[in-house]
Write a protein that holds these residues in place. Structure first.
Motif, PDB file in Angstrom:
ATOM      1  N   GLY A 292      -7.350  -1.926 -12.395  1.00  0.00           N
ATOM      2  CA  GLY A 292      -6.274  -1.104 -12.043  1.00  0.00           C
ATOM      3  C   GLY A 292      -5.206  -1.020 -10.896  1.00  0.00           C
ATOM      4  N   LEU A 293      -7.137   0.179 -10.468  1.00  0.00           N
ATOM      5  CA  LEU A 293      -6.225   0.730  -9.282  1.00  0.00           C
ATOM      6  C   LEU A 293      -5.666  -0.655  -8.388  1.00  0.00           C
ATOM      7  CD1 LEU A 293      -8.040   4.081  -9.289  1.00  0.00           C
ATOM      8  CD2 LEU A 293      -5.455   3.682  -9.856  1.00  0.00           C
ATOM      9  N   VAL A 294      -7.132  -1.141  -8.073  1.00  0.00           N
ATOM     10  CA  VAL A 294      -7.746  -2.279  -7.332  1.00  0.00           C
ATOM     11  C   VAL A 294      -6.169  -3.234  -6.989  1.00  0.00           C
ATOM     12  CG1 VAL A 294      -9.124  -3.978  -6.297  1.00  0.00           C
ATOM     13  CG2 VAL A 294      -9.675  -1.959  -6.612  1.00  0.00           C
ATOM     14  N   ARG A 295      -5.914  -3.858  -8.847  1.00  0.00           N
ATOM     15  CA  ARG A 295      -4.517  -4.792  -8.032  1.00  0.00           C
ATOM     16  C   ARG A 295      -3.388  -4.347  -7.546  1.00  0.00           C
ATOM     17  NH1 ARG A 295      -7.344  -7.193 -13.899  1.00  0.00           N
ATOM     18  NH2 ARG A 295      -8.636  -8.993 -12.500  1.00  0.00           N
TER      19      ARG A 295
ATOM     20  N   PRO B 208      -1.001  -3.338  -0.487  1.00  0.00           N
ATOM     21  CA  PRO B 208      -0.161  -2.494   0.094  1.00  0.00           C
ATOM     22  C   PRO B 208      -1.126  -2.218   0.940  1.00  0.00           C
ATOM     23  CG  PRO B 208      -0.134  -2.325  -1.882  1.00  0.00           C
ATOM     24  CD  PRO B 208      -0.767  -2.790  -2.270  1.00  0.00           C
ATOM     25  N   LEU B 209      -2.603  -1.691   0.514  1.00  0.00           N
ATOM     26  CA  LEU B 209      -3.887  -1.196   1.427  1.00  0.00           C
ATOM     27  C   LEU B 209      -3.737  -2.274   2.663  1.00  0.00           C
ATOM     28  CD1 LEU B 209      -5.684   0.268   2.902  1.00  0.00           C
ATOM     29  CD2 LEU B 209      -7.485  -0.292   1.020  1.00  0.00           C
ATOM     30  N   ASP B 210      -3.665  -3.923   2.655  1.00  0.00           N
ATOM     31  CA  ASP B 210      -4.034  -4.867   3.361  1.00  0.00           C
ATOM     32  C   ASP B 210      -2.924  -4.894   4.313  1.00  0.00           C
ATOM     33  OD1 ASP B 210      -6.135  -5.731   1.592  1.00  0.00           O
ATOM     34  OD2 ASP B 210      -5.270  -7.079   1.060  1.00  0.00           O
TER      35      ASP B 210
ATOM     36  N   ARG C 180     -14.802   7.104   0.438  1.00  0.00           N
ATOM     37  CA  ARG C 180     -14.834   6.960   1.389  1.00  0.00           C
ATOM     38  C   ARG C 180     -13.925   6.423   2.172  1.00  0.00           C
ATOM     39  NH1 ARG C 180     -19.314   2.034   0.183  1.00  0.00           N
ATOM     40  NH2 ARG C 180     -18.343   2.803  -2.090  1.00  0.00           N
ATOM     41  N   GLY C 181     -13.769   6.065   3.025  1.00  0.00           N
ATOM     42  CA  GLY C 181     -11.797   6.053   3.877  1.00  0.00           C
ATOM     43  C   GLY C 181     -10.995   4.671   3.916  1.00  0.00           C
ATOM     44  N   LEU C 182     -10.089   4.569   3.980  1.00  0.00           N
ATOM     45  CA  LEU C 182      -9.236   3.624   3.691  1.00  0.00           C
ATOM     46  C   LEU C 182      -9.975   2.248   4.265  1.00  0.00           C
ATOM     47  CD1 LEU C 182      -6.025   4.444   3.954  1.00  0.00           C
ATOM     48  CD2 LEU C 182      -7.197   4.859   2.400  1.00  0.00           C
ATOM     49  N   HIS C 183     -10.630   1.775   5.351  1.00  0.00           N
ATOM     50  CA  HIS C 183     -11.014   0.826   6.317  1.00  0.00           C
ATOM     51  C   HIS C 183     -12.135   0.489   5.744  1.00  0.00           C
ATOM     52  CE1 HIS C 183     -12.423   4.597   7.251  1.00  0.00           C
ATOM     53  NE2 HIS C 183     -14.368   4.091   8.232  1.00  0.00           N
ATOM     54  N   LEU C 184     -12.906   0.733   4.371  1.00  0.00           N
ATOM     55  CA  LEU C 184     -13.882   0.091   4.383  1.00  0.00           C
ATOM     56  C   LEU C 184     -14.304  -0.387   2.993  1.00  0.00           C
ATOM     57  CD1 LEU C 184     -16.531   3.432   4.840  1.00  0.00           C
ATOM     58  CD2 LEU C 184     -16.414   0.988   6.134  1.00  0.00           C
ATOM     59  N   GLU C 185     -15.033  -0.884   3.348  1.00  0.00           N
ATOM     60  CA  GLU C 185     -14.735  -1.662   1.082  1.00  0.00           C
ATOM     61  C   GLU C 185     -16.415  -1.919   0.897  1.00  0.00           C
ATOM     62  OE1 GLU C 185     -14.175  -6.010   2.543  1.00  0.00           O
ATOM     63  OE2 GLU C 185     -15.917  -6.532   2.870  1.00  0.00           O
TER      64      GLU C 185
ATOM     65  N   ALA D  67      -0.652   8.574   3.645  1.00  0.00           N
ATOM     66  CA  ALA D  67      -0.796   9.641   3.018  1.00  0.00           C
ATOM     67  C   ALA D  67       0.220   8.626   1.106  1.00  0.00           C
ATOM     68  CB  ALA D  67       0.145  11.305   3.219  1.00  0.00           C
ATOM     69  N   ARG D  68       1.496   7.957   1.997  1.00  0.00           N
ATOM     70  CA  ARG D  68       2.002   8.063   0.823  1.00  0.00           C
ATOM     71  C   ARG D  68       1.840   7.070  -0.271  1.00  0.00           C
ATOM     72  NH1 ARG D  68       5.846   5.068   3.321  1.00  0.00           N
ATOM     73  NH2 ARG D  68       6.295   7.184   4.446  1.00  0.00           N
ATOM     74  N   TRP D  69       0.615   5.771   0.104  1.00  0.00           N
ATOM     75  CA  TRP D  69      -0.110   5.331  -0.367  1.00  0.00           C
ATOM     76  C   TRP D  69      -0.698   5.936  -1.280  1.00  0.00           C
ATOM     77  CZ3 TRP D  69      -5.424   3.985  -1.001  1.00  0.00           C
ATOM     78  CH2 TRP D  69      -5.652   3.098  -1.738  1.00  0.00           C
ATOM     79  N   TRP D  70      -1.476   7.168  -0.702  1.00  0.00           N
ATOM     80  CA  TRP D  70      -2.565   7.604  -1.557  1.00  0.00           C
ATOM     81  C   TRP D  70      -1.828   8.872  -2.594  1.00  0.00           C
ATOM     82  CZ3 TRP D  70      -7.670   8.062  -3.191  1.00  0.00           C
ATOM     83  CH2 TRP D  70      -8.701   7.364  -2.644  1.00  0.00           C
TER      84      TRP D  70
END
Length: 547
Positions: free
Chosen positions: A41-44, A49-51, A175-180, A229-232
């Motif tokens: 649910g979080l991923v979808r 927006p993270l992209d 982990r950071g936003l840049h990692l998958e 930060a708004r995304w988080w």
């Protein structure tokens, strides 16, 4: 492997637990359908927006390469005006004078939680190599620690470890936003690693932590911009709603680890003000980011890593600004990591290391920091003694340092020399760390210092900077690709002598050297070395699974 029990569109091709037989009967299965539905649910909701945010990072770096520099938010911006404050800190986070960090491994968790530190930050990012078994072992250890049944039996010594009645407050760094996370795919794509780490931890532990009188506390790494930060903040709001928890239950501390973030501290706190408790001086990643951000500027060459201490003016400005911003907004200002570790075999070296730790912590407490970080349980008492002597209250929130920090102060290039010894050190440490990381080890003690991904990044990016701007070293030699290859081979020979031929041949030094050289010769350097290293880390695992 995938399973029909997983939600539609969800695939997992790693092990189902840290051991072949899954988790012990006392632990809930971490990858159960409900947990995966929560993460999905979080991923979808937040992957698209993270992209966009990651694309904005790339564009921001392009502008920096063209000569633009980070700037403060305008004076009239809501984050810089008014008397807004972050939400009051929970009772168990009012006093954070010593925090210890390390990977979420069972032995480290027990020892760190028992260390006498106020907080233990279990780190899924810079000090853990993200093999799926490592990740799940970490989540299982956290699950057991929260329920106070974590124990560990050392197979070599036979010694047993168990939690004391009173332990450090637990925090977790995803982990950071840049990692998958490539082993979990939702709708055909790997999921953001931050949502995998934070999602599993919150789903399995947030309500339990609240029931036990504490709360789910996170450290958020490597942010660059208030939009991140708004995304988080939006992620946390949805997660809390899904778990039936009031808004603001999850509390976060933000690591100021990037040069752009140093200019955006107020904006970062403002966007997360109902969840934020403080900012942290993530000094090693910050030095790396300083080099990376200004990488195209030939006038911004830094001296040897050993000369870039917190006494350098640009780092003094960074620390003073962080305390000012935090205390004006009611947030804790957390000092940085001391990478020293005890030296049991050399009393003189041990005394020198402890003196360095004491001087570092004295500077931080006198600057107004409310706490500090150490990397080893043996340093907790040393750091606490300094803070106890100079900070009799739980924190220093009322204290705001004088003297405004200007944009130019944060961009001042440190003075010093670039030496052959510094180059050799960067190559040797970078290679040894990367080799260990490729074997699944995320933090490595070298030369009486605890090296992790952040310190290895300084080694990597500093050599890249010197090489691509053809820096002249102290012996008069100008760096070039051909000369650099010779230095790599020399570093490998030194490492082989240090570790012994058998260990060298059994290790992944050739792979590490090939990757390190590729990264350093690339005219457009990878933003993080763990991005290209991740595929190589997984190669043995992938071969094992498909064999």
């Amino acid at each position: 492997m995938s399973t029909p029990l997983f939600p539609a569109g969800v695939e997992w091709d790693g092990p189902l637990g840290p051991r072949d037989d899954g988790f012990g009967p006392e632990d809930a299965a971490l990858l159960n359908p409900a947990a995966l539905a929560f993460v999905t649910g979080l991923v979808r909701a937040f992957r698209a927006p993270l992209d966009i945010l990651l694309a904005e990072r790339r564009e921001r770096q392009r502008r920096f390469d063209a000569g633009e520099r980070p700037r403060f938010l305008p004076a009239g911006h809501p984050a810089r005006s008014g008397d807004w404050q972050v939400a009051p800190a929970p009772a168990d986070l009012l006093d954070r004078r010593v925090e210890i960090t390390g990977p979420p491994e069972p032995k480290m968790l027990v020892n760190a939680l028992n260390s006498g530190a106020k907080v233990y930050m279990a780190d899924f990012e810079d000090s853990l190599a993200p093999l799926p078994a490592n990740l799940l072992e970490g989540q299982a250890a956290l699950h057991a620690a929260v329920r106070r049944r974590l124990c560990f039996q050392d197979a070599a010594s036979g010694k047993g470890y168990a939690l004391k009645d009173r332990t450090a407050v637990l925090m977790v760094r995803p982990r950071g936003l840049h990692l998958e996370e490539r082993h979990l795919r939702v709708d055909g794509r790997p999921v953001p690693a931050c949502l995998f780490d934070a999602g599993l931890f919150l789903f399995h532990n947030a309500r339990e932590l609240v029931a036990r009188g504490t709360g789910p506390y996170l450290y958020l790494p490597k942010l660059e911009d208030p939009a991140e930060a708004r995304w988080w903040n939006e992620v946390l709001l949805l997660a809390q709603a899904a778990l039936g928890l009031p808004e603001g239950t999850v509390r976060v501390t933000l690591l100021i680890e990037t040069l752009p973030a140093a200019f955006q501290m107020e904006g970062l706190l403002y966007e997360l003000r109902q969840h934020a408790t403080g900012l942290n001086l993530g000094r090693w990643d910050y030095i790396f980011s300083f080099i990376k951000t200004l990488r195209a500027d030939a006038s911004a060459l830094l001296p040897d890593r050993a000369q870039i201490a917190m006494t350098q003016p640009f780092l003094r400005a960074y620390a003073r600004r962080l305390v000012q911003v935090c205390h004006r907004r009611g947030a804790h200002a957390m000092g940085g990591m001391s990478a020293f570790i005890p030296v049991k075999t050399d009393p003189a070296a041990h005394a020198r290391a402890m003196a360095q730790v004491q001087a570092d912590k004295l500077r931080e407490v006198q600057d107004g920091c409310d706490g500090t970080w150490v990397a080893h349980p043996g340093l907790v008492a040393e750091a606490q003694a300094v803070f106890d002597a100079h900070m009799p209250e739980a924190n220093q929130l009322p204290r705001i340092p004088e003297g405004e920090v200007a944009e130019a102060d944060l961009l001042r290039i440190p003075e010093g020399t670039r030496t052959v010894a510094g180059l050799r050190h960067n190559l040797r440490v970078g290679l040894r760390y990367l080799e260990a990381w490729l074997r699944g080890q995320g933090c490595v003690p070298l030369d009486h210092l605890m090296e992790d991904a952040a310190t290895a990044e300084i080694c990597r990016m500093q050599v890249w900077q010197w090489l691509h701007h053809e820096a002249v070293l102290d012996d008069g030699e100008r760096l070039s690709p051909s000369l650099f290859h010779m230095w790599i081979q020399e570093a490998l020979a030194q490492i082989r002598a240090e570790v012994g031929l058998d260990a060298f041949l059994d290790g992944r030094y050739g792979d590490a050297a090939d990757l390190f050289e590729t990264l350093l010769l690339d005219p457009d350097p990878a933003p993080f070395l763990t991005l290209p290293a991740y595929g190589r880390l997984l190669q043995p695992f992938i071969l094992e699974v498909t064999a």
